[in-house]
Write a protein that holds these residues in place. Structure first.
Motif, short mmCIF file in Angstrom:
data_model
loop_
_atom_site.label_atom_id
_atom_site.label_comp_id
_atom_site.label_asym_id
_atom_site.label_seq_id
_atom_site.Cartn_x
_atom_site.Cartn_y
_atom_site.Cartn_z
N THR A 174 0.84 -1.20 0.00
CA THR A 174 0.00 0.00 0.00
C THR A 174 0.87 1.25 0.00
O THR A 174 2.08 1.19 0.19
N THR A 175 0.22 2.38 -0.19
CA THR A 175 0.92 3.68 -0.14
C THR A 175 0.63 4.38 1.19
O THR A 175 0.70 5.61 1.27
N SER A 176 0.34 3.59 2.20
CA SER A 176 0.01 4.14 3.52
C SER A 176 1.22 4.84 4.12
O SER A 176 2.37 4.56 3.76
N ASP A 177 0.94 5.72 5.08
CA ASP A 177 2.05 6.45 5.72
C ASP A 177 2.80 5.54 6.69
O ASP A 177 2.36 4.45 7.04
N GLU A 200 -6.60 1.47 0.25
CA GLU A 200 -5.89 1.59 -1.03
C GLU A 200 -6.84 1.32 -2.20
O GLU A 200 -6.81 2.02 -3.21
#
Length: 180
Positions: A34-37, A64
């Motif tokens: 994912t592009t999570s923080d 996502e």
């Protein structure tokens, strides 16, 4: 929802290298896709309960997926809007061309040139040099693209030239009291 080709390649590469039977590795892998923080990813790594770790990863993947759907909807909306505007522009240009062909409408540039020629022809006493300069500017204006900066500069110069009172004189008056 279609998978990003880069993401698909990455998934196929790593799924062959990690043990998918290990739920911890599976949760970590899923979160890493994912592009999570960093905080959300760190929370997955710190969770020691297998079910909770998998749930956190699933939540990140669900977010996502939602983001992907939103991006797709926005992209479609923009594409539809652009297609509509392009179609409208194309149809307007066709309509202009048809009207011009039928003689119902003159091009703005042609109309402007005709107006300048008419003004120049109306001057009774125009010197040879002034007439030559105006004709050269008219030729230049007709060759220029309507949206160019030089077109506007030349048009302004011709406006200025044709606004001057060519051939109109008044009697000189040297009376200072009248001048005041």
């Amino acid at each position: 929802y279609r998978l990003n080709p880069f993401l698909r390649d990455r998934m196929s590469f790593f799924t062959n290298r990690i043990p998918l039977q290990d739920p911890f590795a599976l949760a970590d892998f899923a979160a890493s896709m994912t592009t999570s923080d960093g905080e959300d990813l760190q929370a997955v790594l710190e969770e020691m309960n297998v079910e909770e770790r998998l749930r956190l990863s699933l939540n990140l993947i669900s977010k996502e997926r939602e983001i992907g759907w939103l991006q797709r909807d926005i992209r479609r909306s923009v594409e539809e809007k652009m297609t509509s505007q392009q179609r409208k522009y194309f149809l307007m240009e066709q309509m202009k061309s048809i009207k011009k062909e039928l003689g119902l409408e003159k091009d703005d540039k042609e109309e402007l040139l005709a107006r300048f020629k008419e003004k120049i022809a109306s001057f009774k006493e125009l010197g040879k040099e002034a007439k030559k300069a105006m004709d050269e500017e008219l030729d230049k204006l007709s060759a220029l693209e309507k949206n160019s900066q030089e077109f506007n500069t030349t048009r302004n110069y011709l406006d200025w030239l044709t606004c001057l009172p060519w051939g109109k004189t008044s009697e000189e008056n040297f009376d200072l009291t009248r001048a005041k």
